[in-house]
Design an enzyme around this catalytic site. Structure first.
Site, PDB file in Angstrom:
ATOM      1  N   LYS A 187      17.770  45.431 -51.562  1.00  0.00           N
ATOM      2  CA  LYS A 187      16.765  45.214 -50.504  1.00  0.00           C
ATOM      3  C   LYS A 187      15.859  44.081 -50.994  1.00  0.00           C
ATOM      4  O   LYS A 187      14.944  44.296 -51.778  1.00  0.00           O
ATOM      5  CB  LYS A 187      15.961  46.507 -50.318  1.00  0.00           C
ATOM      6  CG  LYS A 187      15.435  46.769 -48.926  1.00  0.00           C
ATOM      7  CD  LYS A 187      14.486  45.731 -48.372  1.00  0.00           C
ATOM      8  CE  LYS A 187      13.080  45.790 -48.912  1.00  0.00           C
ATOM      9  NZ  LYS A 187      12.286  44.588 -48.535  1.00  0.00           N
ATOM     10  N   GLU A 262       9.941  48.047 -62.857  1.00  0.00           N
ATOM     11  CA  GLU A 262       9.347  46.843 -63.475  1.00  0.00           C
ATOM     12  C   GLU A 262       8.163  46.475 -62.600  1.00  0.00           C
ATOM     13  O   GLU A 262       8.347  45.998 -61.477  1.00  0.00           O
ATOM     14  CB  GLU A 262      10.343  45.679 -63.475  1.00  0.00           C
ATOM     15  CG  GLU A 262      11.643  45.961 -64.193  1.00  0.00           C
ATOM     16  CD  GLU A 262      11.576  45.696 -65.676  1.00  0.00           C
ATOM     17  OE1 GLU A 262      10.462  45.445 -66.191  1.00  0.00           O
ATOM     18  OE2 GLU A 262      12.628  45.762 -66.321  1.00  0.00           O
ATOM     19  N   CYS A 296       4.836  38.383 -62.932  1.00  0.00           N
ATOM     20  CA  CYS A 296       4.350  39.662 -63.475  1.00  0.00           C
ATOM     21  C   CYS A 296       3.944  39.506 -64.923  1.00  0.00           C
ATOM     22  O   CYS A 296       3.095  40.217 -65.422  1.00  0.00           O
ATOM     23  CB  CYS A 296       5.447  40.701 -63.354  1.00  0.00           C
ATOM     24  SG  CYS A 296       7.000  40.101 -63.989  1.00  0.00           S
ATOM     25  N   GLU A 397      -4.433  42.722 -61.533  1.00  0.00           N
ATOM     26  CA  GLU A 397      -3.448  41.637 -61.425  1.00  0.00           C
ATOM     27  C   GLU A 397      -3.781  40.783 -60.200  1.00  0.00           C
ATOM     28  O   GLU A 397      -3.923  41.298 -59.095  1.00  0.00           O
ATOM     29  CB  GLU A 397      -2.054  42.241 -61.266  1.00  0.00           C
ATOM     30  CG  GLU A 397      -0.976  41.186 -61.184  1.00  0.00           C
ATOM     31  CD  GLU A 397       0.409  41.782 -61.095  1.00  0.00           C
ATOM     32  OE1 GLU A 397       0.611  42.686 -60.255  1.00  0.00           O
ATOM     33  OE2 GLU A 397       1.291  41.345 -61.838  1.00  0.00           O
TER      34      GLU A 397
HETATM   35  P1  NAP Z   1       5.675  44.867 -53.467  1.00  0.00           P
HETATM   36  O1  NAP Z   1       4.789  44.751 -52.310  1.00  0.00           O
HETATM   37  O2  NAP Z   1       5.598  46.083 -54.309  1.00  0.00           O
HETATM   38  O3  NAP Z   1       7.158  44.702 -52.865  1.00  0.00           O
HETATM   39  C1  NAP Z   1       8.298  44.692 -53.683  1.00  0.00           C
HETATM   40  C2  NAP Z   1       9.496  45.153 -52.871  1.00  0.00           C
HETATM   41  O4  NAP Z   1       9.305  46.512 -52.476  1.00  0.00           O
HETATM   42  C3  NAP Z   1       9.726  44.369 -51.582  1.00  0.00           C
HETATM   43  O5  NAP Z   1      11.113  44.237 -51.363  1.00  0.00           O
HETATM   44  C4  NAP Z   1       9.093  45.273 -50.539  1.00  0.00           C
HETATM   45  O6  NAP Z   1       9.593  45.061 -49.233  1.00  0.00           O
HETATM   46  C5  NAP Z   1       9.476  46.633 -51.074  1.00  0.00           C
HETATM   47  N1  NAP Z   1       8.637  47.720 -50.576  1.00  0.00           N
HETATM   48  C6  NAP Z   1       7.395  47.659 -50.034  1.00  0.00           C
HETATM   49  N2  NAP Z   1       6.965  48.897 -49.709  1.00  0.00           N
HETATM   50  C7  NAP Z   1       7.944  49.770 -50.052  1.00  0.00           C
HETATM   51  C8  NAP Z   1       8.090  51.184 -49.960  1.00  0.00           C
HETATM   52  N3  NAP Z   1       7.123  51.972 -49.476  1.00  0.00           N
HETATM   53  N4  NAP Z   1       9.228  51.747 -50.425  1.00  0.00           N
HETATM   54  C9  NAP Z   1      10.207  50.983 -50.944  1.00  0.00           C
HETATM   55  N5  NAP Z   1      10.138  49.631 -51.027  1.00  0.00           N
HETATM   56  C10 NAP Z   1       9.014  49.028 -50.611  1.00  0.00           C
HETATM   57  O7  NAP Z   1       5.525  43.666 -54.484  1.00  0.00           O
HETATM   58  P2  NAP Z   1       5.500  42.110 -54.134  1.00  0.00           P
HETATM   59  O8  NAP Z   1       4.144  41.811 -53.600  1.00  0.00           O
HETATM   60  O9  NAP Z   1       6.696  41.729 -53.352  1.00  0.00           O
HETATM   61  O10 NAP Z   1       5.715  41.489 -55.591  1.00  0.00           O
HETATM   62  C11 NAP Z   1       4.688  41.280 -56.456  1.00  0.00           C
HETATM   63  C12 NAP Z   1       4.625  42.385 -57.507  1.00  0.00           C
HETATM   64  O11 NAP Z   1       5.834  42.489 -58.230  1.00  0.00           O
HETATM   65  C13 NAP Z   1       3.565  42.106 -58.537  1.00  0.00           C
HETATM   66  O12 NAP Z   1       2.775  43.243 -58.752  1.00  0.00           O
HETATM   67  C14 NAP Z   1       4.354  41.772 -59.787  1.00  0.00           C
HETATM   68  O13 NAP Z   1       3.687  42.013 -60.975  1.00  0.00           O
HETATM   69  C15 NAP Z   1       5.578  42.571 -59.615  1.00  0.00           C
HETATM   70  N6  NAP Z   1       6.685  42.009 -60.398  1.00  0.00           N
HETATM   71  C16 NAP Z   1       7.057  42.653 -61.543  1.00  0.00           C
HETATM   72  C17 NAP Z   1       8.082  42.153 -62.323  1.00  0.00           C
HETATM   73  C18 NAP Z   1       8.490  42.854 -63.579  1.00  0.00           C
HETATM   74  O14 NAP Z   1       9.575  42.612 -64.041  1.00  0.00           O
HETATM   75  N7  NAP Z   1       7.685  43.710 -64.151  1.00  0.00           N
HETATM   76  C19 NAP Z   1       8.760  41.009 -61.925  1.00  0.00           C
HETATM   77  C20 NAP Z   1       8.365  40.379 -60.743  1.00  0.00           C
HETATM   78  C21 NAP Z   1       7.325  40.900 -59.986  1.00  0.00           C
HETATM   79  P3  NAP Z   1       8.842  44.048 -48.205  1.00  0.00           P
HETATM   80  O15 NAP Z   1       9.064  42.704 -48.754  1.00  0.00           O
HETATM   81  O16 NAP Z   1       9.519  44.270 -46.907  1.00  0.00           O
HETATM   82  O17 NAP Z   1       7.402  44.444 -48.204  1.00  0.00           O
END
Ligand code: NAP
Ligand code: MG
Length: 503
Positions: A187, A262, A296, A397
Site C-alpha cells: 500500500k 519503522e 526519518c 519530529e
Molecule cells: P503516515 O501518515 O504514517 O503514512 C504512512 C503510510 O501509512 C501511508 O501509506 C498512509 O496512507 C498509511 N496510513 C495512514 N493511516 C493509516 C491507517 N490508519 N492504517 C494503516 N495505514 C495508514 O506517514 P507519512 O506522513 O506518509 O510519512 C512520514 C513518516 O514516516 C515520518 O514520521 C517518518 O519519520 C516516517 N518514516 C520512517 C522511516 C523509518 O524507516 N523509520 C522511513 C521513512 C519515513 P495515505 O498515504 O493514504 O495516508
C-alpha cells in the site's frame, strides 16, 4: 531541459496507472482515482486507480492463493534468487526513467533520486545473494534425538509505506519478503504511488508469479486499515509516523500478526571539539538537509562542543544560506521541494512556535520563493538557535529542512542531551578520538550510530529504531528472519521405541 519536456519524454510517465492484483493491471472496483502532483510545480502528474476495500480483499485472496497453493515459495532458492536479480537488471535498464518518474512524483533533487533508485536496485541484488545463505540450524540434542530448524516464509504480508522515499521503501519491503517466499500486498502512500506501481509491473516482467506481488494505492485509513485487520494477512510491515504505527500495532494484535514498525525520529548529531571542522560542517548539512529534511533519520538536533561552537555555527550557517533550491532536475540543485502544502504548513507551524518560545532563527525560517517554481511547495533550509530541551521544536519530529543547534560542555552532557527524546532511530558522532567514539556510541539509545559520516542506509547495514522509533530491522540479513517463522523438527533415531510412560 524543462520539467515539462521531461514529463513528455519519460517513457514510464503515463496519464493513468492501474492497480496490480493477481498479476494483472486492473481498475479499482468503483472507478475512483487518486490524483498525484509534482510538488516542485504543483502540476498534475497522473491519475491512479484508487483501491477500495473490495480491491484490498481481491488482493488478499490473490496473495493467499499464491502463497497457499502457488509455486513461488516452493521454487529452489537459486531460482527465486535469479528472479530477484532479473528485477534488479530491468530496473537498471530503466534507471533514468525511474529517476525521472520519482522526481516528478516527489519533487526531490536529481542526486537524491538517483541515489535512492540505485539503492532500490541494490536491495534486490543484496537479497538475491542473502537468501542463498539464509538457513536453519542443526542443534545439539540429548542421546538419540536429532533436531534441525527450517526457515519458513511467514505468509501473506501487508506492507504500508510513506511518501518520502517511495521506490526505496517499496524495495526495502518487497525484496526480503519475496526472497523468502512470502506474498505481499503493498500500500504505497497516496501522495507518491507511481514508482511502486512500476516496480510491481517490473516484478511481473521479471518472472514473479501472479498474486505474489500486489500493489494497491488507496487511502491509508481505509485500505491500509483493512489490510492491518484482515485475518488472512499474517504480517504487517509498516514505515510511517509514530501515531499510525501505534494504531497499527494495536489493531494487528487482534489477530496476533507479526509486526515490524519503522517510525519517526529526532536524531542527534554530536560534534566534539576535536572533530575535523570542515568535514563535520558538510556532513551535518547533509544529515539534515538531504531529501529536504523529509527523512526519518534526519539529524535534526545538532549539538556542538562549546569550544568550537561559534566557529562551527558560523560556517554551518554560511553554507546553509548557499544551498540551492531550484529545478529538481538540475545537477546544481541541493534541496528539492516539500511534498505538499500541508507539510509546508506543518514545518512553518513548528518554526513559528520556536520563534514564539523565544528561539533565534540563524538561517531560513519561512516558505521559500523559488523562481520558475512558484506553483510548488518549498521551504528555506532553516537553522534555529537559542532553544531549550522542552521546546516542541526540539522534541517533536518536524520532517522538513529545519535543524535546532545547541552547545554542550562535555561528553556526559552530550550523551544526556542526545538521549533526552522519545525517539531512537539515528545519531551521529564527529570526533577524531576513536575511544571516545566507541564510548559515546555505546551510550546512545538509538538503532543507528554513525561515526564521522552522515547517513547509513546501505544494503547489508541494519536499519531500524529503539524506543518510539519502532522495532525490527530492515535492509539487512536479519530482516529475512522477520519474514520467516522458525520450525523446529525433532526426530528420534534410537533402536528401541520410545516409551515415556513406561507402558
Ligand atoms: P503516515 O501518515 O504514517 O503514512 C504512512 C503510510 O501509512 C501511508 O501509506 C498512509 O496512507 C498509511 N496510513 C495512514 N493511516 C493509516 C491507517 N490508519 N492504517 C494503516 N495505514 C495508514 O506517514 P507519512 O506522513 O506518509 O510519512 C512520514 C513518516 O514516516 C515520518 O514520521 C517518518 O519519520 C516516517 N518514516 C520512517 C522511516 C523509518 O524507516 N523509520 C522511513 C521513512 C519515513 P495515505 O498515504 O493514504 O495516508
Ligand atoms: Mg506526487
Amino acid at each position: 531541459m524543462s520539467t515539462q519536456q521531461i514529463v513528455e519524454s519519460t517513457s514510464l510517465k503515463r496519464d493513468y496507472y492501474h492497480l496490480i492484483i493477481n498479476g494483472e493491471k486492473v481498475e479499482s472496483s468503483n472507478g475512483a482515482t487518486i490524483k498525484t502532483y509534482n510538488p516542485a510545480t504543483g502540476e498534475l502528474v497522473a491519475e491512479v486507480a484508487k483501491a477500495t476495500k473490495e480491491d484490498a480483499e481481491r488482493a488478499v485472496l490473490a496473495a493467499r492463493e499464491a502463497f497457499d497453493h502457488g509455486k513461488w515459495r516452493k521454487y529452489p532458492i537459486n531460482r527465486r534468487s535469479q528472479v530477484l536479480n532479473n528485477i534488479a537488471s530491468i530496473m537498471r535498464s530503466r534507471f533514468k526513467e525511474l529517476v525521472e518518474l520519482e522526481i516528478l512524483d516527489t519533487g526531490k533533487s536529481l542526486d537524491t533520486a538517483k541515489g535512492q533508485v540505485s539503492q532500490a536496485i541494490e536491495d534486490f541484488e543484496f537479497y538475491a545473494g542473502a537468501i542463498v545463505g539464509h538457513r536453519g540450524t542443526v542443534n545439539n540434542m540429548p542421546g538419540q534425538f536429532h533436531n534441525y530448524t527450517e526457515k519458513e516464509p511467514v505468509g501473506v504480508c501487508a506492507q504500508i509505506i510513506p511518501w518520502n522515499y517511495p521506490i526505496m521503501m517499496a524495495a526495502w519491503k518487497i525484496a526480503p519478503a519475496i526472497a523468502v517466499g512470502c506474498s505481499v500486498i503493498v500500500k504505497p502512500a497516496s501522495l507518491t504511488p507511481l514508482t511502486a506501481i512500476i516496480l510491481g509491473e517490473i516484478c511481473l516482467e521479471a518472472g514473479v508469479p501472479a498474486g505474489v506481488v500486489n500493489i494497491v494505492p488507496g487511502s491509508g485509513a481505509e485500505v491500509g486499515d483493512y489490510l492491518v485487520q484482515h485475518p488472512k494477512v499474517n504480517k504487517v510491515a509498516f514505515t510511517g509516523s509514530t501515531p499510525i504505527g501505534k494504531d497499527i500495532m494495536g489493531k494487528a494484535s487482534e489477530t496476533l500478526k507479526r509486526v515490524t514498525l519503522e517510525l519517526g525520529g529526532k536524531s542527534p548529531n554530536l560534534v566534539f571539539e576535536d572533530a575535523d571542522l570542515d568535514a563535520s560542517v558538510d556532513g551535518s548539512l547533509y544529515g539534515i538537509f538531504y531529501n529536504s529534511g523529509q527523512s526519518c533519520e534526519a539529524r535534526s538536533r545538532l549539538y556542538v562542543h562549546e569550544d568550537i561552537y561559534d566557529e562551527f555555527i558560523q560556517k554551518f550557517v554560511e553554507k546553509t544560506k548557499k544551498l540551492v533550491l531550484g529545478n529538481p532536475f538540475d545537477k546544481g540543485t541541493h534541496v528539492g521541494a516539500i511534498i505538499d502544502q500541508g507539510q509546508v504548513d506543518v514545518i512553518d507551524g513548528y518554526v513559528k512556535s520556536a520563534i514564539a518560545d523565544g528561539a533565534e532563527i540563524l538561517a531560513g525560517g519561512k516558505p521559500a520563493a523559488v523562481k520558475g517554481f512558484e506553483g510548488g511547495y518549498w521551504y528555506e533550509p532553516t537553522v534555529i538557535a537559542n532553544v531549550n530541551h522542552e521546546m516542541k521544536v526540539v522534541q517533536e519530529e518536524i520532517f522538513g529542512p529545519v535543524v535546532v543547534v545547541m552547545k554542550f560542555k562535555d561528553e556526559k552532557e552530550a550523551i544526556k542531551l542526545a538521549n533526552d527524546t522519545e525517539f531512537g532511530l539515528g545519531s551521529a558522532i564527529w570526533t577524531k578520538d576513536g575511544a571516545r567514539a566507541t564510548r559515546v556510541a555505546n551510550e546512545i539509545q538509538a538503532g543507528i550510530v554513525m561515526v564521522n559520516c552522515p547517513f547509513s542506509a546501505m544494503p547489508g547495514t541494519p536499519f531500524g529504531g529503539y524506543k518510539q522509533s519502532g522495532f525490527g530491522r530492515e535492509l539487512c540479513i536479519e530482516t529475512l528472519d522477520l519474514y520467516t517463522e522458525t520450525k523446529s523438527i525433532v526426530s528420534y533415531y534410537g533402536s528401541r521405541p520410545l516409551n515415556p510412560m513406561g507402558l
